[in-house]
Design a protein around this motif. Structure first.
Motif, PDB file in Angstrom:
ATOM      1  N   SER A  40       0.959  -1.369  -0.127  1.00 19.71           N
ATOM      2  CA  SER A  40      -0.014  -0.059  -0.021  1.00 19.71           C
ATOM      3  C   SER A  40       0.918   1.362   0.260  1.00 19.71           C
ATOM      4  O   SER A  40       0.408   2.350   0.236  1.00 19.71           O
ATOM      5  CB  SER A  40      -0.996   0.011   1.217  1.00 19.71           C
ATOM      6  N   ARG A  41       2.041   1.140  -0.254  1.00 14.91           N
ATOM      7  CA  ARG A  41       3.224   2.466  -0.512  1.00 14.91           C
ATOM      8  C   ARG A  41       2.514   3.322  -1.361  1.00 14.91           C
ATOM      9  O   ARG A  41       2.115   2.807  -2.489  1.00 14.91           O
ATOM     10  CB  ARG A  41       4.373   1.897  -1.052  1.00 14.91           C
ATOM     11  N   PRO A  42       2.680   4.546  -0.992  1.00 14.93           N
ATOM     12  CA  PRO A  42       2.132   5.419  -1.933  1.00 14.93           C
ATOM     13  C   PRO A  42       2.989   5.587  -3.366  1.00 14.93           C
ATOM     14  O   PRO A  42       3.983   5.211  -3.116  1.00 14.93           O
ATOM     15  CB  PRO A  42       2.401   6.864  -1.053  1.00 14.93           C
ATOM     16  N   ALA A  43       2.111   5.869  -4.267  1.00 13.21           N
ATOM     17  CA  ALA A  43       2.829   5.961  -5.666  1.00 13.21           C
ATOM     18  C   ALA A  43       3.847   7.160  -5.479  1.00 13.21           C
ATOM     19  O   ALA A  43       3.857   7.854  -4.588  1.00 13.21           O
ATOM     20  CB  ALA A  43       1.664   6.393  -6.787  1.00 13.21           C
ATOM     21  N   ALA A  44       4.827   7.086  -6.694  1.00 18.08           N
ATOM     22  CA  ALA A  44       5.925   7.989  -6.330  1.00 18.08           C
ATOM     23  C   ALA A  44       5.534   9.531  -6.119  1.00 18.08           C
ATOM     24  O   ALA A  44       6.181  10.127  -5.346  1.00 18.08           O
ATOM     25  CB  ALA A  44       6.533   7.947  -7.588  1.00 18.08           C
ATOM     26  N   ALA A  45       4.617   9.977  -6.960  1.00 22.85           N
ATOM     27  CA  ALA A  45       4.169  11.344  -6.675  1.00 22.85           C
ATOM     28  C   ALA A  45       3.638  11.589  -5.287  1.00 22.85           C
ATOM     29  O   ALA A  45       3.933  12.831  -4.701  1.00 22.85           O
ATOM     30  CB  ALA A  45       3.168  11.502  -7.844  1.00 22.85           C
ATOM     31  N   GLY A  46       3.029  10.759  -4.671  1.00 17.89           N
ATOM     32  CA  GLY A  46       2.606  11.068  -3.286  1.00 17.89           C
ATOM     33  C   GLY A  46       3.517  10.800  -2.083  1.00 17.89           C
ATOM     34  O   GLY A  46       3.241  10.979  -1.039  1.00 17.89           O
ATOM     35  N   MET A  47       4.774  10.158  -2.455  1.00 21.03           N
ATOM     36  CA  MET A  47       5.388   9.539  -1.639  1.00 21.03           C
ATOM     37  C   MET A  47       6.222  10.567  -0.336  1.00 21.03           C
ATOM     38  O   MET A  47       6.007  10.360   0.705  1.00 21.03           O
ATOM     39  CB  MET A  47       6.931   9.036  -2.078  1.00 21.03           C
TER      40      MET A  47
ATOM     41  N   PRO B 236       3.855  10.579   5.473  1.00 23.70           N
ATOM     42  CA  PRO B 236       4.873  10.364   6.576  1.00 23.70           C
ATOM     43  C   PRO B 236       5.109   8.597   6.578  1.00 23.70           C
ATOM     44  O   PRO B 236       4.309   7.792   6.504  1.00 23.70           O
ATOM     45  CB  PRO B 236       4.393  10.414   7.805  1.00 23.70           C
ATOM     46  N   PRO B 237       6.487   8.171   6.587  1.00 27.11           N
ATOM     47  CA  PRO B 237       6.872   6.602   6.702  1.00 27.11           C
ATOM     48  C   PRO B 237       6.140   6.165   7.996  1.00 27.11           C
ATOM     49  O   PRO B 237       6.204   6.683   9.006  1.00 27.11           O
ATOM     50  CB  PRO B 237       8.128   6.778   6.528  1.00 27.11           C
ATOM     51  N   THR B 238       5.773   4.986   7.812  1.00 24.29           N
ATOM     52  CA  THR B 238       5.061   4.109   8.934  1.00 24.29           C
ATOM     53  C   THR B 238       6.478   3.696   9.728  1.00 24.29           C
ATOM     54  O   THR B 238       7.276   2.900   9.318  1.00 24.29           O
ATOM     55  CB  THR B 238       4.462   2.843   8.192  1.00 24.29           C
ATOM     56  N   THR B 239       6.299   3.974  11.132  1.00 26.36           N
ATOM     57  CA  THR B 239       7.436   3.481  12.015  1.00 26.36           C
ATOM     58  C   THR B 239       6.596   3.073  13.213  1.00 26.36           C
ATOM     59  O   THR B 239       5.406   3.345  13.585  1.00 26.36           O
ATOM     60  CB  THR B 239       8.386   4.679  12.495  1.00 26.36           C
ATOM     61  N   GLY B 240       7.170   2.399  14.183  1.00 31.67           N
ATOM     62  CA  GLY B 240       6.700   1.927  15.194  1.00 31.67           C
ATOM     63  C   GLY B 240       6.952   2.575  16.736  1.00 31.67           C
ATOM     64  O   GLY B 240       6.111   2.537  17.638  1.00 31.67           O
ATOM     65  N   GLY B 241       8.135   3.315  16.836  1.00 27.37           N
ATOM     66  CA  GLY B 241       8.365   3.876  18.037  1.00 27.37           C
ATOM     67  C   GLY B 241       8.902   3.089  18.996  1.00 27.37           C
ATOM     68  O   GLY B 241       9.221   1.906  18.780  1.00 27.37           O
TER      69      GLY B 241
END
Lengths: 153, 838
Positions: free
Chosen positions: B787-794, B798-803
Motif C-alpha cells: 500500500s506504499r504511495p505511488a511515487a508522486a505522493g511519497m 509520513p513513513p510508517t514507523t513503530g516507535g
C-alpha cells in the motif's frame, strides 16, 4: 437416410437444453453455483449446436420430431421455488440432458458406420461435455436431496 | 533494538544457494521486563499466520510478558514477524476478554454460569435432533484451534450427531490448496518444504504476497536475494507488492484471469520442449488432454486477456522451463479468484511436466492462510474426512466407524461434507436451525456482509458463538462461550509444510474461560453420545488423550502422526509428518520417488471436473488413473462472472496487510500494530485517481451491487482499472455496526465460489468509485507494504514507523542453523527431562 431425423432431434434438444439451463439460471439466482454454472452450460449447449452445423449441412435435418418440446412444455417453461423446487428443476434438466446424451450416442453409432471422422470428432467433444453436464447435475442433486427432502421448510 | 514495525522483515542475514539459513533470534519483552525477570519460558508456536514459527513464551508472575523465536526450529531459525512479536500474548492478554458465558434474555446478552449456558445449548440441540434430525445442526469452525480440538469436533459432529454440515473458515483460506493437491496427487499433503528456498534457482509466487502474509518466510527469501547467487523471482499479482519490487518478472494480471495466464505458461513450456518426457511418461497421466486444453493459449492470447505483455509471459515461462530448480508458492490471489482450483492445478502441472518435485529446491507450496488450517483439513472438522479419508470409499467410512465404534451409517457420506457457503444458505432458508461457530468471525470475513448479517440475526436460528472476544458475530449469538486462547491451553498444530508443533499451556485463562476442547467434550458428555458398546463416544479427559486417539486415526494415512508424541515434540524442532516406522523423524519432502497417493483404495478423492465440479466417481477413476501416477488436470479459461461495465467500471480485489490478521480480533488489540494500520482504506492507481479527481487521503465511496464502503483513498501503484481494500476492518471497535461510513471490504464482495474447492471469490467484483469528501490527511495505509504511495505522493505521506513500543531484539548466530533430521528429537524428552519411549 434417416440420420437427418436424429440430427434434427439433437439440434432441437441442445437448443431446448440451452434455454432450460438459462431458465434455471435466472430462476435460482440465490443459488450462485447453479446460477453461474447453468449460464456456462447453456453456452456450452449452443456451442454444440454450432459444432453440429457442418454435419447437418452434409446430412440434412428433419425437424418433425417434437420430443424435447414436450419435455420443455411440461418441465421447464418456468422454474420452481424453494429447495424441493430446485431439486426438481435440476432433475428436469437431468432428463433433458439425458435425452441429449443418448441422442449423441445414437449419432455416434451412425457416424461410426458411416466412417465419418469429422462427425466422430464432433461427437467425442460434445458427447463428452454432455456426460460431464449429467455428472454435475447428479453431483449437485445428490448434495441437495437430503436437506430438501428431510428438513427444508 | 530494531523497530520491527518499520522493518517488517528485520535485519538481513544473507546466505548462498544450498547454504544453511543463519539463525537470528527475535525477542520482545513487555516494557520494563528484562530476561532475568522471566520466571520461565514455555514452548509454543505462533498462531498469527500459517507459517508456524516456533517460539517460547515468557511467563512472569502467572502472566505472559514476552516472546522469542526458537533458534533450533527448522521453520523459523529463531525469527518472528511483527504480528508474532506484538500480538501473540498481547492479543490475548487484553481487558476485553470474555470471562463468563453469556445468554440472550429479552433480546440482550447477559452473563451466566457454565451450567446455564450449556443447558440452554443442549436443550435446543436435543429438541431439534428429536423434531428435525441431525441435518438441522451445523458447525462452522476456524483455522485457529488446535488439532485436538478439531478432532474432538469432527468426532462429535460426524459420529455423535451425524451431520454433514461441518466446515471452517479454512474454506475461505485454504480449501483450494487442499483441492488442488487432491486433484493432482490424489490426496492432500504438501509436496515441498520451506527449505526449498535455500536451494532453488527460481521462485514463482502465484497470487502470493508472501512479504505480508508470511513475513518470516519472506525474510528467508530476502536473505537468499541478498546472498551471492540470488534466485530469479517471478511475481503474479495485480498489486505492486514487495514481492513484485524484488521480482525479475512481474505479471500484474487483471483480477479474474489467472487461468488464462497459467494455460499460457504451460503452453510455452510444452511448445518449447522444456519437459522431462521420461518423468511425464512414467509418473503422470493426462498429457494429451492438457495439451489440447492449452493449445489455443499462446502468450499473445493470454496477454490480451490478462493485460500483461506477451514478452513477459514468455520470459516467465523461460525461467520456469530452463531453471534447474524451481520453487512455486501459491496463495489467495489464486485461491480466492475465479477458476481457483484449475489455476492452482496448473502450478502442479508445471512441476510435473519438468519433474521438479521431491528434490532440494524443487518444491510446490500450496500455502494455507491460517496457522492451523492444515489440522482442520487433516482432522475433518471442515469439508474433509479425518485422516484424508475418501467420503466416496465405503472402506474408509468403515475404518472410521471401527475406530469410533459407531454404525457406519451414522457418518454422513452420501455427499461431501457441506461447504461453508452452503451451510449459511441452509441457515438462510431455515433448514439449519442450530449453528455453532467457534473461533471465527463470519460477520466480517464472509462475502456479501449485508446478507450474512441478516442470516446471523434470524430469530429462528439458534446461534452459539465460542470466542475470546465479543466479536461482531458473537454480538448476534443466543449463547456466547468464553474460550481460552493461545498460551492458555495445550495442544498441537501443523503449518504449511506439514511441521507439527506443540503449544504448551503457559498461564491460566481469564475468569471462567475454558479451552475449546473442554467445551466440546462437555457438550458431548451432556448430550450422552455413546459408542455401539455403550461407552462415552469422547472419553478423553485432556489434549494428550485426544492426540493419542488422533495418532490412531492417522496411522497408515498420508498425514501419519503415529511416530510422534508430546514428549518428542518438546525441546527440539517441530516434526514434519508423515512420522511413522518408515519415517521415524518425519519427512522433509514428499514424492521423491514419483509415486503419488492415487491408488484408488488409498486416495483421498477420485477427483472432479475442474469446470463444473462434477465428481469423477470411483469407477471412472479406477479405469483412467494407473495407480501411483499424478494426474495432469486442466480446464479452459472462462471469464469471471462479474466483469466491469458502464455502471461498475472498476475491478475490485481484497486482501491482507502485514500488520493485521483476519478481523483484527487479536492484532487490533496491539498498540504498535494498530498504530501502523489503524483503519480502513482503498488503493487506487494514479491514472484512475486522476481521472476521478481523487487525491491521496480523499474520502471515497466504493459501491458494488451488494453494498458500499466509505474510506480514504491511497493512491498507490496498483494496476490500472483495479482497486484494492484490506479485509480487516469490521465494526467491533466502532459501534458494532456499519454506521455512516462502512469499512468492511466484504460489504462489496460477491456470493460465488470455485466449483471444486468451494472457496469464495473475494478477489474479483465490479465496483464504481467516487470522491465524497476532501482529504483530512493521508490515508491510514502503511507505507512499508504494497500500500506504499505511488511515487508522486511519497513525499507527502509520513513513513510508517513503530516507535519505542515496537522494538525487538535480534540475536545473530546464537546457535548453528538447525538441519533436518538432526534437529528432530529422536527420543522423547518428558517434562522432567528424562528420556522416554515415544
Amino acid at each position: 437416410m434417416n440420420l437427418s431425423i436424429y440430427l434434427g432431434m439433437l439440434h432441437q434438444a441442445e437448443t431446448t437444453l440451452a434455454e432450460s439451463f438459462r431458465q434455471v439460471a435466472s430462476g435460482h439466482g440465490a443459488e450462485p453455483d447453479v446460477h453461474f454454472l447453468c449460464h456456462t452450460l447453456a453456452q456450452q449447449c449452443e456451442e454444440h449446436s454450432r459444432l453440429l452445423l457442418p454435419v447437418v449441412q452434409r446430412y440434412g435435418e428433419d425437424l418433425s420430431d417434437s420430443e424435447p418440446e414436450r419435455l420443455h412444455a411440461e418441465g421447464l417453461s418456468t422454474t420452481r421455488q424453494g429447495p424441493v423446487g430446485l431439486l426438481r428443476d435440476l432433475q428436469d434438466l437431468y432428463l433433458l440432458a439425458s435425452l441429449v446424451d443418448v441422442t449423441w450416442t445414437m449419432v455416434k453409432q451412425a457416424g461410426s458406420a458411416l466412417r465419418d471422422r469429422e462427425l466422430l470428432d464432433v461427437v467425442a467433444r460434445c458427447g463428452g461435455e454432455t456426460a460431464v453436464q449429467l455428472r454435475w447435475l447428479q453431483t449437485r442433486m445428490k448434495q441437495a436431496a437430503p436437506q430438501a427432502l428431510l428438513v427444508a421448510r | 533494538m530494531v523497530d520491527r514495525i518499520a522493518g517488517i522483515w528485520g535485519t538481513r542475514t544473507p546466505y548462498a544457494k544450498d547454504g544453511l539459513w543463519p539463525v537470528r533470534v527475535d525477542q520482545s519483552l513487555s516494557e520494563g521486563v528484562t530476561e532475568s525477570d522471566v520466571d520461565r519460558w514455555v514452548q509454543s508456536a505462533c498462531v498469527l499466520c500459517s507459517n508456524g514459527c516456533a517460539c517460547d513464551i515468557a511467563v512472569k508472575g502467572g502472566a505472559m510478558v514476552g516472546i522469542r523465536g526458537r533458534a533450533g526450529d527448522l521453520v523459523n531459525h529463531g525469527r518472528l514477524g511483527p504480528k508474532g512479536l506484538f500480538a501473540s500474548w498481547q492479543g490475548v492478554s487484553h481487558r476485553d476478554r470474555l470471562q463468563r458465558p453469556l445468554i440472550r434474555e429479552d433480546g440482550r446478552l447477559v452473563e451466566c454460569d457454565w451450567d446455564t449456558a450449556m443447558n440452554r445449548i443442549t436443550e435446543r440441540s436435543r429438541q431439534l435432533l428429536q423434531e428435525r434430525g441431525p441435518l438441522s445442526h451445523g458447525f462452522y469452525t476456524s483455522g485457529q484451534l488446535f488439532l485436538e480440538e478439531y478432532y474432538a469436533l469432527a468426532v462429535l459432529g460426524k459420529a455423535g450427531i451425524g451431520t454433514p454440515h461441518m466446515d471452517g473458515n479454512t474454506r475461505l483460506c485454504t480449501a483450494t490448496a487442499a483441492a488442488a493437491l487432491k486433484e493432482t496427487f490424489g490426496a492432500d499433503g504438501q509436496p515441498g518444504t520451506y527449505a526449498d528456498i535455500d536451494s532453488c534457482d527460481a521462485m514463482f509466487l502465484y497470487g502470493h504476497n508472501m512479504a505480508e502474509t508470511q513475513t518470516v518466510l519472506w525474510s528467508r527469501v530476502l536473505d537468499r536475494i541478498a546472498g551471492p547467487d540470488r534466485p530469479k523471482i517471478v511475481c503474479i499479482d495485480p498489486r505492486d507488492t514487495e514481492v513484485a519490487r524484488h521480482s525479475d518478472v512481474h505479471l500484474a494480471v487483471r483480477p479474474g484471469t489467472n487461468l488464462a495466464l497459467m494455460n499460457a505458461l504451460v503452453h510455452e513450456v510444452l511448445a518449447n520442449g522444456w519437459l522431462d518426457a521420461e518423468y511425464v511418461n512414467e509418473h503422470t497421466v493426462g498429457l494429451e488432454e492438457l495439451k489440447a486444453t492449452v493449445e489455443p493459449w499462446t502468450a499473445e492470447a493470454a496477454a490480451a486477456v490478462c493485460d500483461v505483455s506477451a514478452a513477459d509471459i514468455r520470459e516467465a515461462a523461460r525461467i520456469f522451463g530452463t531453471s534447474s530448480r524451481v520453487l512455486s508458492t501459491v496463495l489467495q490471489g489464486f485461491y480466492q479468484s475465479a477458476q481457483a482450483t484449475a489455476a492452482s492445478c496448473q502450478v502442479n502441472n508445471l512441476h510435473l511436466l519438468r519433474g521438479l518435485l521431491g528434490r532440494p529446491g524443487c518444491g510446490i507450496l500450496q500455502m494455507n492462510g491460517q496457522p492451523t488450517a492444515q489440522n482442520n483439513r487433516e482432522c475433518g472438522a471442515d469439508g474433509d474426512l479425518p485422516g484424508f479419508r475418501n467420503w466416496e470409499n465405503p472402506d474408509h467410512i468403515q475404518e472410521l466407524a471401527d475406530l469410533w465404534d459407531v454404525d457406519p451409517l451414522t457418518i454422513p457420506h452420501w455427499a461431501p461434507p457441506t461447504h461453508a457457503m452452503q451451510i449459511f444458505r441452509y441457515a438462510e432458508q431455515g433448514s439449519i436451525e442450530f449453528l455453532w461457530i467457534s473461533a471465527t468471525n463470519p460477520a466480517v470475513s464472509m462475502p456479501d456482509l449485508p446478507r450474512i448479517r441478516n442470516i446471523l440475526a434470524k430469530p429462528d436460528l439458534f446461534l452459539v458463538v465460542q470466542d475470546l472476544y465479543l466479536t461482531e458475530t458473537a454480538q448476534a449469538a443466543d449463547v456466547v462461550l468464553p474460550a481460552a486462547g493461545w498460551g492458555e491451553k495445550t495442544g498441537t498444530f501443523t503449518n504449511v509444510n506439514r511441521t507439527v508443533h506443540l503449544s504448551d499451556k503457559a498461564v491460566e485463562p481469564p475468569g471462567e474461560a475454558r479451552s475449546d476442547l473442554e467445551i466440546f467434550l462437555d457438550y458431548a458428555r451432556r448430550m450422552e453420545f455413546t459408542t455401539l458398546q455403550g461407552d462415552p463416544l469422547l472419553p478423553w479427559t485432556g489434549p494428550e488423550d485426544a492426540f493419542q486417539a488422533w495418532k490412531e486415526c492417522s496411522r497408515g494415512r498420508p498425514c501419519d502422526y503415529s511416530g510422534m508424541s508430546y514428549d518428542r515434540l518438546r525441546g527440539g524442532s517441530g516434526i514434519p509428518w508423515p512420522c511413522n516406522d518408515e519415517n521415524p523423524d518425519g519427512r522433509e519432502r514428499l514424492y521423491a520417488d514419483g509415486v503419488f497417493p492415487t491408488d484408488p483404495n488409498y486416495c483421498e478423492s477420485y477427483g472432479h471436473d475442474l469446470l463444473t465440479g462434477a465428481t469423477v466417481g470411483a469407477e471412472s477413476f479406477r479405469a483412467s488413473v494407473p495407480r501411483g501416477r499424478a494426474i495432469l488436470k486442466a480446464a479452459d479459461y472462462h471469464p469471471p462472472h462479474e466483469e466491469p461495465d458502464g455502471e461498475y467500471p472498476l475491478r475490485y480485489t481484497t486482501g491482507r496487510t502485514a500488520y493485521h490478521f483476519h478481523t483484527r480480533t487479536k492484532t487490533g488489540r496491539s498498540r504498535p500494530l494498530t498504530q501502523a494500520a489503524p483503519s480502513a482504506w482503498v488503493e487506487i492507481g494514479p491514472d484512475d485517481a486522476g481521472r476521478l479527481g481523487i487525491r491521496e487521503g480523499d474520502l471515497v465511496r466504493v459501491t458494488s451491487r451488494r453494498g458500499r464502503i466509505e474510506v480514504p483513498a491511497r493512491v498507490s501503484d496498483i494496476r490500472n482499472g483495479t482497486v484494492f481494500a484490506p479485509f480487516h476492518y469490521g465494526y467491533w471497535d466502532a459501534d458494532g455496526a456499519p454506521g455512516e461510513h462502512p469499512t468492511a471490504a466484504n460489504e462489496l464482495t460477491i456470493t460465488e465460489w470455485d466449483p471444486v474447492s468451494k472457496q469464495p471469490v473475494f478477489k474479483n467484483a465490479a465496483v464504481k468509485v467516487e470522491k465524497i469528501a476532501d482529504a483530512a490527511g493521508p490515508a491510514p495505509a502503511p507505507t512499508t507494504t504494497a500500500s506504499r504511495p505511488a511515487a508522486a505522493g511519497m513525499k507527502r505521506v509520513p513513513p510508517t514507523t513503530g516507535g519505542s513500543g515496537a522494538e525487538a531484539t535480534e540475536l545473530f548466530n546464537a546457535a548453528p542453523p538447525p538441519r533436518f533430521p538432526e534437529s528432530i528429537n529422536s527420543v522423547a524428552i518428558n517434562r522432567s527431562g528424562q528420556e522416554s519411549r515415544p
